[in-house]
Design an enzyme around this catalytic site. Structure first.
Site, PDB file in Angstrom:
ATOM      1  N   GLY A 148     -25.899  17.022 -66.219  1.00 49.79           N
ATOM      2  CA  GLY A 148     -27.330  16.728 -66.074  1.00 49.79           C
ATOM      3  C   GLY A 148     -27.688  15.267 -66.071  1.00 49.79           C
ATOM      4  CG  HIS A 180     -17.811  19.016 -71.677  1.00 53.07           C
ATOM      5  ND1 HIS A 180     -18.087  17.817 -72.295  1.00 53.07           N
ATOM      6  CD2 HIS A 180     -18.779  19.876 -72.071  1.00 53.07           C
ATOM      7  CE1 HIS A 180     -19.190  17.945 -73.036  1.00 53.07           C
ATOM      8  NE2 HIS A 180     -19.621  19.190 -72.914  1.00 53.07           N
ATOM      9  CD  GLU A 213     -19.815  23.293 -67.170  1.00 55.17           C
ATOM     10  OE1 GLU A 213     -19.079  23.171 -68.166  1.00 55.17           O
ATOM     11  OE2 GLU A 213     -21.045  23.154 -67.224  1.00 55.17           O
ATOM     12  NE  ARG A 273     -19.033  25.180 -71.720  1.00 59.47           N
ATOM     13  CZ  ARG A 273     -19.831  24.277 -72.285  1.00 59.47           C
ATOM     14  NH1 ARG A 273     -21.113  24.535 -72.428  1.00 59.47           N
ATOM     15  NH2 ARG A 273     -19.346  23.133 -72.721  1.00 59.47           N
ATOM     16  NE  ARG A 285     -22.642  17.675 -79.718  1.00 58.36           N
ATOM     17  CZ  ARG A 285     -22.068  18.343 -78.729  1.00 58.36           C
ATOM     18  NH1 ARG A 285     -20.773  18.600 -78.775  1.00 58.36           N
ATOM     19  NH2 ARG A 285     -22.762  18.763 -77.705  1.00 58.36           N
ATOM     20  CG  ASN A 288     -22.250  26.936 -69.040  1.00 56.74           C
ATOM     21  OD1 ASN A 288     -22.115  26.616 -70.220  1.00 56.74           O
ATOM     22  ND2 ASN A 288     -21.914  26.138 -68.049  1.00 56.74           N
TER      23      ASN A 288
END
Length: 395
Positions: free
Chosen positions: A327, A179, A381, A90, A238, A7
């Site tokens: 997280g 996501h 994930e 991923r 971002r 991932n």
């Protein structure tokens, strides 16, 4: 069947090696702060954890470190690379080309590379992981699981932009969503935990990249990220939502080059641009110490999330469950409290004491008077990817 899941995020690589006979995690770990001199590698086997700090320049070096640990004659858990049946990757952006889990061949790799311009912080690293894994595990099946796949159920009224229709019809310029693996996993966990037959869920994924999804009866119906993973919430580096006229102003009036603007919006903005810090833990500490920029950045971050909660509640005509995950979502009690403050109009009320707890398992943080369940659900994930890979290989 042993499946290795990779991932690759914008600044980290998480990995798990699973025995899919009973979904046992044989080994797991993460390489964080990639690109820095103090990159951290954590490697867990059972209750034993190995941790190292070293300079890791890029994702290729990070992946080589992961494989070195797995094959290490003393610490490792794989005696032979052929012990691994498949590697699940991923992949952030699959465009309209990939709507499901896919076996990787040269054509798939080419397409993933084509979508790199839409996910410049992710797809190149995802593709690099595929190339490295293919060379190191030549007999394993390489499988891609796309973040965009879960959002294929978003209706056209939410996915189409108000641009000339040929851009949608001919060039597939639309909201894709990201996501998806995480949002799918945690929403299903909430449905199973609460035994919901019908549900209106808002899933809030907060990490270095951040997104929110409106999920009705298990299906994504709207999402905060769009054509590329750059808009919506304020993220690590971002900007999230901005007025697009700012881009024209920067180029036409202030003399910026387009590539400089793209770098600024993707890599120099967000919480980093607002505070100078790239890690939310550092931002929270600085805010606690009185740093005004960090205090404002946290307020802006929470305010943006609140706005999306309001819009998704309106879109679904209500909300039953709010999920915090990833997280930051799982670990920042401060940001969760800021998001849920003064939301009583929507029936959202947090229990401050419950919010302070830490757990590796799902837990509830709503108060007794809350009309909405507020859950903190650790995302997994890697398990979701491994399950999808197993399902594909057994077809």
């Amino acid at each position: 069947m042993k499946i290795l899941v990779l991932n690759a995020g914008s600044s980290s690589i998480k990995f798990q090696l699973l025995d899919m006979t009973d979904t046992t995690v044989i080994a797991s770990g993460i390489v964080e702060r990639i690109g820095q001199t103090d990159a951290i590698t954590s490697f867990e086997i059972g209750k034993n954890e190995h941790r190292s700090v070293m300079a890791i320049a890029n994702h290729k070096e990070a992946l080589q470190q992961v494989v070195h640990l797995l094959l290490d004659p003393e610490k490792g858990v794989v005696g032979n690379v052929d012990d691994i049946t498949a590697v699940g990757h991923r992949v952030v952006h699959g465009g309209n080309e990939f709507t499901d889990t896919t076996l990787i061949d040269e054509n798939v790799k080419h397409k993933i590379g084509e979508f790199a311009s839409l996910a410049p912080l992710h797809n190149p690293h995802n593709l690099e992981g595929i190339e490295v894994a293919t060379s190191l595990f030549p007999n394993a099946r390489q499988v891609a699981v796309f973040d965009t796949a879960f959002h294929q159920t978003i209706p056209v009224k939410a996915s189409k932009y108000a641009l000339p229709s040929e851009l949608f019809d001919e060039h597939h310029i639309q909201l894709y969503g990201f996501h998806g693996t995480s949002h799918k996993y945690v929403s299903q966990q909430a449905i199973d935990y609460l035994k919901l037959k019908k549900s209106k869920i808002i899933s809030i994924h907060l990490g270095n990249g951040c997104s929110m999804t409106a999920i009705e009866n298990g299906k994504s119906i709207d999402h905060s990220l769009g054509f590329a993973p750059s808009n919506g919430l304020i993220m690590g580096s971002r900007s999230g939502d901005i007025d697009h006229a700012i881009i024209f102003h920067l180029v036409n009036k202030l003399g910026y080059q387009l590539e400089d603007v793209e770098r600024m919006i993707s890599k120099e903005s967000g919480m980093l641009g607002l505070t100078g810090f790239s890690d939310l833990r550092e931002i929270q500490q600085a805010a606690s110490d009185g740093d005004k920029n960090c205090q404002l950045a946290l307020e802006m971050n929470a305010y943006r999330i609140k706005k999306y909660i309001g819009s998704y509640t309106a879109a679904m005509n209500g909300v039953d469950v709010i999920i915090f995950t990833a997280g930051i979502g799982e670990n920042s009690s401060l940001l969760r409290a800021m998001v849920c403050a003064d939301m009583n109009y929507l029936g959202i009320s947090m229990d401050a004491k419950a919010n302070k707890q830490r757990s590796d398992e799902l837990f509830e943080i709503q108060s007794g008077i809350s009309q909405v369940k507020i859950l903190v659900i650790p995302t997994n994930e890697e398990l979701e990817i491994a399950n999808q890979v197993k399902t594909l290989l057994e077809q």
